[in-house]
Design a protein around this motif. Structure first.
Motif, mmCIF file in Angstrom:
data_model
loop_
_atom_site.group_PDB
_atom_site.id
_atom_site.type_symbol
_atom_site.label_atom_id
_atom_site.label_comp_id
_atom_site.label_asym_id
_atom_site.label_seq_id
_atom_site.Cartn_x
_atom_site.Cartn_y
_atom_site.Cartn_z
ATOM 1 N N ASP A 15 0.857 -1.180 0.000
ATOM 2 C CA ASP A 15 0.000 0.000 0.000
ATOM 3 C C ASP A 15 0.901 1.240 0.000
ATOM 4 O O ASP A 15 1.530 1.557 1.009
ATOM 5 C CB ASP A 15 -0.914 -0.026 1.228
ATOM 6 N N LEU A 16 0.971 1.919 -1.144
ATOM 7 C CA LEU A 16 1.873 3.069 -1.274
ATOM 8 C C LEU A 16 1.459 4.225 -0.367
ATOM 9 O O LEU A 16 2.309 5.035 0.033
ATOM 10 C CB LEU A 16 1.951 3.538 -2.726
ATOM 11 N N GLN A 17 0.176 4.314 -0.005
ATOM 12 C CA GLN A 17 -0.245 5.359 0.934
ATOM 13 C C GLN A 17 0.381 5.112 2.302
ATOM 14 O O GLN A 17 0.815 6.051 2.968
ATOM 15 C CB GLN A 17 -1.776 5.391 1.045
ATOM 16 N N GLU A 18 0.450 3.845 2.723
ATOM 17 C CA GLU A 18 1.088 3.515 3.997
ATOM 18 C C GLU A 18 2.592 3.795 3.937
ATOM 19 O O GLU A 18 3.187 4.243 4.913
ATOM 20 C CB GLU A 18 0.831 2.055 4.378
ATOM 21 N N VAL A 19 3.211 3.522 2.782
ATOM 22 C CA VAL A 19 4.638 3.835 2.613
ATOM 23 C C VAL A 19 4.839 5.344 2.715
ATOM 24 O O VAL A 19 5.774 5.813 3.379
ATOM 25 C CB VAL A 19 5.172 3.293 1.267
ATOM 26 N N ASP A 20 3.960 6.114 2.085
ATOM 27 C CA ASP A 20 4.044 7.569 2.147
ATOM 28 C C ASP A 20 3.915 8.048 3.597
ATOM 29 O O ASP A 20 4.665 8.920 4.037
ATOM 30 C CB ASP A 20 2.950 8.192 1.280
ATOM 31 N N ASN A 21 2.981 7.460 4.339
ATOM 32 C CA ASN A 21 2.819 7.817 5.746
ATOM 33 C C ASN A 21 4.085 7.498 6.541
ATOM 34 O O ASN A 21 4.523 8.283 7.386
ATOM 35 C CB ASN A 21 1.625 7.089 6.361
ATOM 36 N N ALA A 22 4.681 6.336 6.284
ATOM 37 C CA ALA A 22 5.906 5.941 6.984
ATOM 38 C C ALA A 22 7.051 6.902 6.655
ATOM 39 O O ALA A 22 7.830 7.287 7.542
ATOM 40 C CB ALA A 22 6.287 4.506 6.621
ATOM 41 N N VAL A 23 7.169 7.307 5.395
ATOM 42 C CA VAL A 23 8.216 8.257 4.984
ATOM 43 C C VAL A 23 8.000 9.601 5.676
ATOM 44 O O VAL A 23 8.949 10.211 6.187
ATOM 45 C CB VAL A 23 8.237 8.410 3.442
ATOM 46 N N MET A 72 7.409 -1.125 9.358
ATOM 47 C CA MET A 72 6.901 -2.325 10.026
ATOM 48 C C MET A 72 5.638 -2.017 10.826
ATOM 49 O O MET A 72 4.699 -2.808 10.828
ATOM 50 C CB MET A 72 7.970 -2.929 10.935
ATOM 51 N N LYS A 73 5.609 -0.862 11.495
ATOM 52 C CA LYS A 73 4.427 -0.483 12.268
ATOM 53 C C LYS A 73 3.217 -0.298 11.370
ATOM 54 O O LYS A 73 2.085 -0.437 11.815
ATOM 55 C CB LYS A 73 4.689 0.804 13.055
ATOM 56 N N ARG A 74 3.439 0.012 10.114
ATOM 57 C CA ARG A 74 2.347 0.224 9.170
ATOM 58 C C ARG A 74 1.962 -1.055 8.426
ATOM 59 O O ARG A 74 1.161 -1.019 7.493
ATOM 60 C CB ARG A 74 2.726 1.316 8.172
#
Length: 165
Positions: A15-23, A72-74
Motif C-alpha cells: 500500500d503506497l499510501q502507507e509507505v508515504d505515511n511511513a516516509v 513495520m508499524k504500518r
C-alpha cells in the motif's frame, strides 16, 4: 449438488499510501531528534522509490533504521524494500535509493508453483501476471498450501487474498 473448486490468490502487494505515511513520519522524527540537528538528512518518496540523503554512512544507517521501524508499524514487510548501493552525493553527503517491490516476479512465481507441486496435495497452481492462483476441491488442501507457503522464506512478502469457496 456439483462440487465446486475453492481458490485463492497469492500476491505481494504494498500500500503506497502507507509507505508515504511511513516516509512522512520518518521525516518528522528526523527533524525532531537531537542527533540529527543541523543535519542535511532527508528522504523523499517518488513513485515506488524512496531516496534517502544523509551526511554520512552512520546517519544513513540511522535514517534507514527509523524508516524500517515506521514501515513495520504500518504493516509493510521489510522484504518488499530493495536497497540500492550507497552513492556519494553533493556537499559530502551520501545517497541511497530504496525501491519498493510490488508483485510476484516470474522467477518467484515459478518457485511458489514448484513448492506447491512438491507438497503432493491435490491443488492446481496457475501463474497469472504478478500473482499465483491456487485452486482445489478441498478447502483443507488450500489451508495446507497456505501453511506451507508461510513456512518458506521467499524474497518478497506474500499475502493470500481473494479466497473463494
Amino acid at each position: 449438488m456439483a462440487s465446486k473448486d475453492c481458490s485463492f490468490d497469492v500476491v505481494s502487494e504494498v500500500d503506497l499510501q502507507e509507505v508515504d505515511n511511513a516516509v512522512n513520519q520518518t521525516g518528522k522524527e528526523i527533524a525532531q531528534r537531537f542527533d540529527f540537528r543541523n543535519s542535511k538528512s532527508s528522504l523523499t518518496l517518488e513513485g515506488d522509490k524512496i531516496t534517502i540523503l544523509a551526511d554520512d554512512d552512520f546517519k544513513l544507517k540511522s535514517v534507514i533504521d527509523i524508516l524500517q521501524t515506521k514501515v513495520m508499524k504500518r504493516g509493510i514487510g521489510l522484504k518488499n524494500l530493495d536497497y540500492g548501493k550507497i552513492e556519494s552525493a553533493s556537499h559530502g553527503t551520501v545517497r541511497q535509493i530504496v525501491t519498493i517491490k510490488k508483485g510476484i516476479s516470474k522467477e518467484i512465481a515459478k518457485d511458489v508453483v514448484a513448492l506447491i507441486k512438491g507438497t503432493k496435495l491435490k491443488v492446481q497452481a496457475q501463474i497469472m501476471d504478478d500473482q499465483v492462483r491456487i485452486s482445489a476441491k478441498n478447502k483443507d488442501d488450500l489451508q495446507a498450501v497456505i501453511g506451507c507457503l508461510r513456512q518458506n522464506d521467499f524474497p518478497v512478502e506474500l499475502q493470500f487474498v481473494n479466497y473463494r469457496s
